[in-house]
Scaffold this active site. Structure first.
Site, short mmCIF file in Angstrom:
data_model
loop_
_atom_site.label_atom_id
_atom_site.label_comp_id
_atom_site.label_asym_id
_atom_site.label_seq_id
_atom_site.Cartn_x
_atom_site.Cartn_y
_atom_site.Cartn_z
N GLU A 60 53.91 33.87 52.47
CA GLU A 60 52.81 33.44 51.59
C GLU A 60 52.98 32.02 51.06
O GLU A 60 52.02 31.25 51.02
CB GLU A 60 52.62 34.41 50.42
CG GLU A 60 51.97 35.74 50.79
CD GLU A 60 52.94 36.77 51.34
OE1 GLU A 60 54.15 36.48 51.39
OE2 GLU A 60 52.50 37.87 51.71
N HIS A 129 52.38 46.28 44.16
CA HIS A 129 51.15 46.07 44.92
C HIS A 129 49.89 46.28 44.09
O HIS A 129 48.80 46.42 44.63
CB HIS A 129 51.09 47.04 46.13
CG HIS A 129 52.04 46.68 47.22
ND1 HIS A 129 53.38 46.51 47.03
CD2 HIS A 129 51.83 46.46 48.55
CE1 HIS A 129 53.96 46.22 48.18
NE2 HIS A 129 53.04 46.17 49.11
#
Lengths: 325, 365
Positions: A60, A129
């Site tokens: 990322e 998450h």
């Protein structure tokens, strides 16, 4: 108007903007060959090819930073985070580079990037998450933050976000991806920074964003049905820019406020709204402002408990009655 | 006391016999170009010496990371840029800014926090920018600029422009994850980027051997299947030009990335705030100055070649000093940004109200 899903609405927005502007590219983990972890980008590779729809490694900081660099040179990357929670891996790239580059260059450099993906709890994937970082993102001047709760807004806001010359963090919700809504065939845009009155009412303003708004609409029906209370429901749709006028107009009309959101309570969007409302409409308030947020702890895995940690229509219903007491 | 790593010694031996002056990029240089490199290096040094005085006088705030000792790297690299090449660097950015042609006035004014600075006084010494000269900063976080440089290369390739991005970092940056993620992307997608590690031996106050595992910093590129090379004599502007131009050629013609490690040295502390007394001794600095100072070495070479004369040297020096002095006066006399300027250049839309599409509030004070 045709009924399509929130997921399809997002896909249509990207497809239209890919057609319109050759500088638009879609990038992220599994967005191309895999057709998207949540199938938002399904079919785009087949239609637009690998130059426009790009699978990235799980990296990322690298690929978001790369997208930011490419935006500085005039591209308009739409970067998918498989889970918005993974933004923290790229925190420095987003909040030091994308947010500050225009400022620190004295306005010489723009960063027209969209970072999008699902930012929600409720899917039993645990604390890592299930982040809802609207307030963390919106804290940073230079960044815009958008949170659509319907298919119509998902499409119109994403198209506006892609055309925007500032970095936009576009937070979706996996639990809304399958929800359908009316979306016109003809092209339209929803401007960033405009809230929407989803339900008119005179007794209390329930104000929030994201999936909590869908819950609030259910709560409003319960309030009407059980107590003949007319709740007004206002969907922010955009956190920064923020439609203060619509919010304050509703407060002045109903004189009672309940704020709802899926995020944690401390330093959250609702905390900011409470501050704005008391600063700008204190004399219109007939009761203290109340909030419904997630229970203030990391997102629990245990499925029945996670439901209880998040806002529910019942919690919003109860809190509304408390405001009206 | 510094200990040279065994690999560094080995590499120096391996480099023996190589003459960068005879490299194609250098062999055909005219006198004017050679003198220009000398002038460019000296201008960087005189500018920074003047910066240091201003800092000590309290005119410059925050940090001041001086490039003194490393001038041959920026001048060598910038001298081989072609029209479609771009550069991005970290916070030790004065040399590169002057190298691409930014003026001393706008740089000094930026250091002073003045509105006439290259970033209107909003960036400071660490955050110079000039996209019109393909200079993308000036970045404060170690290694944070490397994904951006990779993205610039990505955009060049996407747009079909035959150019490259030189992404500079210090030796400390090689241990940042973002750098490795960038290496992977560049190698995976054949991006036209040249990663340039300016290895001055110290990441702040921590020597290479105390911070970085492995034999060479550039050699880590091998793990990504990427080309890499070491410029042993980073004080030699010719060697820098030769190796960098080869890497740029690879980027231009084959769209392949390279990691280039340029061995160099800084005379001053990490920043001026660094007392520079805990991690190296003065003898080490003096030894480098006396044998490898990039400006002196080049001056002697050009004197021997008959390109420079004492008279030209004096003229160049006088001119560079005067230019630096003028920049300090310019900065001194320039206005500060206003209170209203604090909230400009945050959002494109706010600064371009005629094209504003969004509604609602963007500021909350």
């Amino acid at each position: 108007m045709p009924l399509i899903t929130y997921r399809e609405a997002l896909r249509h927005a990207m497809a239209e903007e890919l057609e319109r502007d050759p500088n638009v590219v879609i990038m992220g983990e599994e967005v191309a060959q895999f057709n998207g972890a949540y199938k938002v980008t399904e079919g785009l590779l087949a239609k637009f090819g690998p130059k426009r729809i790009v699978d990235t490694p799980i990296s990322e900081a690298g690929f978001l930073g790369m997208g930011i660099g490419s935006a500085m040179l005039g591209m308009r990357p739409v970067m998918e985070l498989m889970f918005f929670s993974f933004y923290s891996v790229a925190f420095d790239q987003i909040f030091n580079n994308a947010a500050n580059i225009r400022y620190m260059s004295g306005g010489l450099i723009n960063c027209p990037i969209v970072i999008r993906g699902p930012a929600n709890g409720g899917t039993n994937v645990g604390a890592t998450h299930s982040h809802t970082p609207e307030s963390i993102a919106a804290y940073h001047p230079g960044i815009k933050v958008v949170v659509p709760s319907t298919a119509y807004d998902a499409k119109g806001l994403l198209k506006s976000a892609i055309r925007d010359n500032d970095p936009v963090m576009f937070m979706e919700n996996t639990m809304l991806y399958g929800e359908t809504g009316e979306v016109p065939d003809e092209e339209y845009l929803v401007p960033l920074g405009s809230a929407k009155v989803m339900r008119e009412g005179k007794d209390i303003s329930i104000i929030g964003h994201g999936r909590a708004i869908q819950m609030a609409l259910k709560s409003a029906e319960m309030l009407k049905h059980k107590h003949n209370i007319d709740a007004e429901v206002v969907d922010l749709r955009s956190i920064r820019p923020l439609d203060e006028e619509t919010i304050l107009a509703s407060v002045r009309k109903t004189n009672r406020v309940l704020l709802v959101e899926e995020a944690k309570p401390f330093c959250s969007v609702s905390a900011m709204l409470a501050c704005i409302i008391q600063e700008k409409a204190f004399d219109y308030l007939d009761a203290p402002i109340r909030r419904v947020t997630s229970v203030d702890a990391p997102a629990i895995y245990s499925p029945p408990l996670e439901k209880e940690q998040l806002p529910t229509p019942q919690k919003i219903f109860d809190a509304a009655l408390a405001v009206l007491k | 006391m510094i200990k040279k790593t065994p690999s560094a010694k080995k590499s120096e031996v391996a480099a023996a016999g190589y003459d960068a002056r005879q490299a194609p990029i250098n062999a055909k240089l005219g006198q004017d170009e050679k003198i220009q490199f000398y002038r460019d290096m000296l201008r960087i040094r005189r500018f920074e010496e003047r910066c240091l005085r201003s800092y000590q006088q309290g005119k410059i705030g925050g940090f001041l990371h001086l490039y003194i000792g490393q001038e041959s790297v920026a001048v060598g690299c910038c001298s081989v840029m072609s029209d479609n090449d771009h550069i991005i660097t970290a916070y030790r950015d004065h040399g590169h800014a002057l190298g691409v042609g930014m003026g001393m006035n706008e740089l000094m004014a930026e250091n002073f926090g003045k509105y006439t600075g290259c970033s209107k006084g909003k960036g400071g010494s660490m955050h110079y920018f000039d996209p019109s000269r393909h200079y993308w900063g000036g970045h404060g976080i170690v290694g944070g600029q490397i994904p951006l440089g990779t993205g610039i290369a990505y955009a060049l390739k996407y747009k079909g422009i035959k150019g490259a991005c030189m992404a500079f970092m210090g030796d400390g940056a090689v241990n940042q994850g973002a750098v490795h993620e960038s290496y992977n992307l560049a190698a995976l997608w054949d991006l036209p980027v040249v990663y340039i590690i300016e290895n001055n031996g110290y990441s702040m106050g921590t020597s290479q051997e105390r911070s970085s595992a492995g034999e060479s910093l550039a050699g880590r590129a091998a793990g990504y299947g990427m080309n890499w090379a070491i410029v042993e004599n980073g004080h030699d502007v010719y060697e820098v030009r030769d190796k960098v131009s080869r890497a740029l050629k690879l980027a231009h013609e084959q769209s392949k990335p390279t990691v280039l490690e340029i061995r160099t040295y800084r005379y001053r502390g990490h920043s001026v705030a660094d007392p520079d007394s805990t991690y190296r001794d003065k003898a080490e600095i003096e030894a480098y100055k006396n044998t490898k100072d990039p400006i002196m070495v080049y001056q002697h070479a050009l004197l021997a070649e008959g390109v420079l004369t004492e008279e030209i040297i004096k003229t160049i020096d006088d001119s560079a000093r005067a230019e630096a002095e003028t920049s300090a006066q310019f900065a001194e006399q320039s206005p500060y940004p206003t209170i209203e300027d604090i909230k400009k250049d945050v959002y494109w839309e706010v600064d371009n109200p005629q094209d504003k599409k969004s509604v609602g509030s963007l500021f909350f004070d």
